[in-house]
Design a protein around this motif. Structure first.
Motif, PDB file in Angstrom:
ATOM      1  N   MET A   1       0.860  -1.166   0.000  1.00 29.62           N
ATOM      2  CA  MET A   1       0.000   0.000   0.000  1.00 29.62           C
ATOM      3  C   MET A   1       0.907   1.230   0.000  1.00 29.62           C
ATOM      4  O   MET A   1       1.761   1.380   0.847  1.00 29.62           O
ATOM      5  N   GLY A   2       0.650   2.106  -0.944  1.00 26.59           N
ATOM      6  CA  GLY A   2       1.477   3.293  -1.082  1.00 26.59           C
ATOM      7  C   GLY A   2       1.150   4.333  -0.022  1.00 26.59           C
ATOM      8  O   GLY A   2       0.121   4.280   0.653  1.00 26.59           O
ATOM      9  N   ILE A   3       2.043   5.270   0.123  1.00 22.99           N
ATOM     10  CA  ILE A   3       1.894   6.332   1.119  1.00 22.99           C
ATOM     11  C   ILE A   3       0.660   7.185   0.851  1.00 22.99           C
ATOM     12  O   ILE A   3      -0.015   7.617   1.774  1.00 22.99           O
ATOM     13  N   SER A   4       0.331   7.429  -0.414  1.00 25.63           N
ATOM     14  CA  SER A   4      -0.831   8.259  -0.735  1.00 25.63           C
ATOM     15  C   SER A   4      -2.131   7.558  -0.340  1.00 25.63           C
ATOM     16  O   SER A   4      -3.075   8.204   0.101  1.00 25.63           O
ATOM     17  N   LYS A   5      -2.199   6.237  -0.481  1.00 29.20           N
ATOM     18  CA  LYS A   5      -3.393   5.505  -0.057  1.00 29.20           C
ATOM     19  C   LYS A   5      -3.550   5.562   1.463  1.00 29.20           C
ATOM     20  O   LYS A   5      -4.657   5.687   1.971  1.00 29.20           O
ATOM     21  N   LYS A   6      -2.442   5.496   2.181  1.00 29.83           N
ATOM     22  CA  LYS A   6      -2.483   5.583   3.646  1.00 29.83           C
ATOM     23  C   LYS A   6      -2.965   6.976   4.082  1.00 29.83           C
ATOM     24  O   LYS A   6      -3.734   7.108   5.028  1.00 29.83           O
ATOM     25  N   ILE A   7      -2.525   7.989   3.383  1.00 26.29           N
ATOM     26  CA  ILE A   7      -2.946   9.351   3.704  1.00 26.29           C
ATOM     27  C   ILE A   7      -4.435   9.511   3.445  1.00 26.29           C
ATOM     28  O   ILE A   7      -5.167  10.085   4.268  1.00 26.29           O
ATOM     29  N   ILE A   8      -4.920   8.993   2.331  1.00 27.77           N
ATOM     30  CA  ILE A   8      -6.345   9.088   2.001  1.00 27.77           C
ATOM     31  C   ILE A   8      -7.184   8.343   3.035  1.00 27.77           C
ATOM     32  O   ILE A   8      -8.189   8.863   3.516  1.00 27.77           O
ATOM     33  N   ILE A   9      -6.761   7.139   3.406  1.00 28.50           N
ATOM     34  CA  ILE A   9      -7.493   6.373   4.424  1.00 28.50           C
ATOM     35  C   ILE A   9      -7.463   7.121   5.752  1.00 28.50           C
ATOM     36  O   ILE A   9      -8.479   7.221   6.456  1.00 28.50           O
ATOM     37  N   GLY A  10      -6.330   7.692   6.106  1.00 26.45           N
ATOM     38  CA  GLY A  10      -6.215   8.478   7.339  1.00 26.45           C
ATOM     39  C   GLY A  10      -7.142   9.684   7.329  1.00 26.45           C
ATOM     40  O   GLY A  10      -7.785  10.002   8.339  1.00 26.45           O
ATOM     41  N   LEU A  11      -7.226  10.374   6.197  1.00 27.54           N
ATOM     42  CA  LEU A  11      -8.109  11.525   6.089  1.00 27.54           C
ATOM     43  C   LEU A  11      -9.582  11.116   6.196  1.00 27.54           C
ATOM     44  O   LEU A  11     -10.384  11.824   6.818  1.00 27.54           O
ATOM     45  N   ILE A  12      -9.926   9.995   5.613  1.00 31.88           N
ATOM     46  CA  ILE A  12     -11.309   9.500   5.704  1.00 31.88           C
ATOM     47  C   ILE A  12     -11.651   9.176   7.155  1.00 31.88           C
ATOM     48  O   ILE A  12     -12.710   9.575   7.660  1.00 31.88           O
ATOM     49  N   ILE A  13     -10.748   8.471   7.842  1.00 33.55           N
ATOM     50  CA  ILE A  13     -10.984   8.130   9.255  1.00 33.55           C
ATOM     51  C   ILE A  13     -11.090   9.405  10.093  1.00 33.55           C
ATOM     52  O   ILE A  13     -11.979   9.543  10.934  1.00 33.55           O
ATOM     53  N   PHE A  14     -10.203  10.356   9.859  1.00 35.90           N
ATOM     54  CA  PHE A  14     -10.232  11.627  10.585  1.00 35.90           C
ATOM     55  C   PHE A  14     -11.562  12.355  10.355  1.00 35.90           C
ATOM     56  O   PHE A  14     -12.188  12.841  11.297  1.00 35.90           O
ATOM     57  N   THR A  15     -11.997  12.413   9.108  1.00 37.12           N
ATOM     58  CA  THR A  15     -13.247  13.088   8.771  1.00 37.12           C
ATOM     59  C   THR A  15     -14.428  12.430   9.466  1.00 37.12           C
ATOM     60  O   THR A  15     -15.310  13.115   9.997  1.00 37.12           O
ATOM     61  N   VAL A  16     -14.457  11.115   9.494  1.00 39.04           N
ATOM     62  CA  VAL A  16     -15.547  10.394  10.159  1.00 39.04           C
ATOM     63  C   VAL A  16     -15.531  10.694  11.660  1.00 39.04           C
ATOM     64  O   VAL A  16     -16.568  11.005  12.252  1.00 39.04           O
ATOM     65  N   LEU A  17     -14.363  10.641  12.274  1.00 37.39           N
ATOM     66  CA  LEU A  17     -14.275  10.900  13.714  1.00 37.39           C
ATOM     67  C   LEU A  17     -14.673  12.333  14.074  1.00 37.39           C
ATOM     68  O   LEU A  17     -15.359  12.564  15.069  1.00 37.39           O
ATOM     69  N   VAL A  18     -14.262  13.285  13.265  1.00 32.88           N
ATOM     70  CA  VAL A  18     -14.615  14.684  13.522  1.00 32.88           C
ATOM     71  C   VAL A  18     -16.108  14.912  13.296  1.00 32.88           C
ATOM     72  O   VAL A  18     -16.724  15.743  13.965  1.00 32.88           O
ATOM     73  N   SER A  19     -16.729  14.162  12.411  1.00 31.52           N
ATOM     74  CA  SER A  19     -18.147  14.334  12.092  1.00 31.52           C
ATOM     75  C   SER A  19     -19.077  13.694  13.113  1.00 31.52           C
ATOM     76  O   SER A  19     -20.261  14.045  13.161  1.00 31.52           O
ATOM     77  N   ILE A  20     -18.599  12.774  13.932  1.00 31.95           N
ATOM     78  CA  ILE A  20     -19.462  12.039  14.857  1.00 31.95           C
ATOM     79  C   ILE A  20     -20.292  12.965  15.757  1.00 31.95           C
ATOM     80  O   ILE A  20     -21.502  12.770  15.868  1.00 31.95           O
ATOM     81  N   PRO A  21     -19.720  13.996  16.408  1.00 27.92           N
ATOM     82  CA  PRO A  21     -20.571  14.854  17.255  1.00 27.92           C
ATOM     83  C   PRO A  21     -21.676  15.561  16.470  1.00 27.92           C
ATOM     84  O   PRO A  21     -22.802  15.710  16.969  1.00 27.92           O
ATOM     85  N   PHE A  22     -21.377  15.991  15.263  1.00 31.26           N
ATOM     86  CA  PHE A  22     -22.386  16.672  14.455  1.00 31.26           C
ATOM     87  C   PHE A  22     -23.489  15.704  14.040  1.00 31.26           C
ATOM     88  O   PHE A  22     -24.670  16.040  14.069  1.00 31.26           O
TER      89      PHE A  22
END
Length: 129
Positions: A1-22
């Protein structure tokens, strides 16, 4: 898995976690509480008015109580002079809760609706409970 895929997956996880309270708040939407002014103390008043006008109290009661706390605790001042010149004792329990004796319906329902957690009850005890 390339570094860019890891960054994209990390951003998706971050976005989901930040969205949970809303998402949580959107899911638990409830009707705005109706404020009940039907307490024996208020009904017994000849003139049904608070220490300041209704619009001011709705918008600024938290600031007013914070100012009272500083005036009473730090400066030893215990009398509040309202806009109309009327004097009131700066006391949450003896002034505010004297008329608004339905704390659960009046205070707690709005604070819960807004997700506010006032720190009044760390020091003040509601002796009626």
């Amino acid at each position: 898995m390339g570094i860019s895929k890891k960054i994209i997956i990390g951003l998706i996880i971050f976005t989901v976690l930040v969205s949970i309270p809303f998402l949580y708040n959107a899911a638990r939407q409830q009707e705005r509480p109706e404020i009940s002014l039907d307490t024996p103390e208020i009904q017994a008043l000849d003139e049904k008015k608070c220490i300041e006008d209704t619009a001011y109290m709705r918008a600024n009661h938290a600031d007013l109580l914070a100012d009272w706390k500083i005036s009473v605790v730090r400066e030893g001042e215990r009398i509040y002079v309202a806009e109309d010149g009327q004097e009131y004792l700066m006391s949450l329990q003896q002034t505010c809760l004297h008329c608004h004796s339905n704390k659960e319906e009046f205070c707690d329902s709005c604070h819960y609706y807004l997700g506010a957690q006032p720190n009044c009850w760390r020091c003040h005890l509601d002796t009626r409970e």
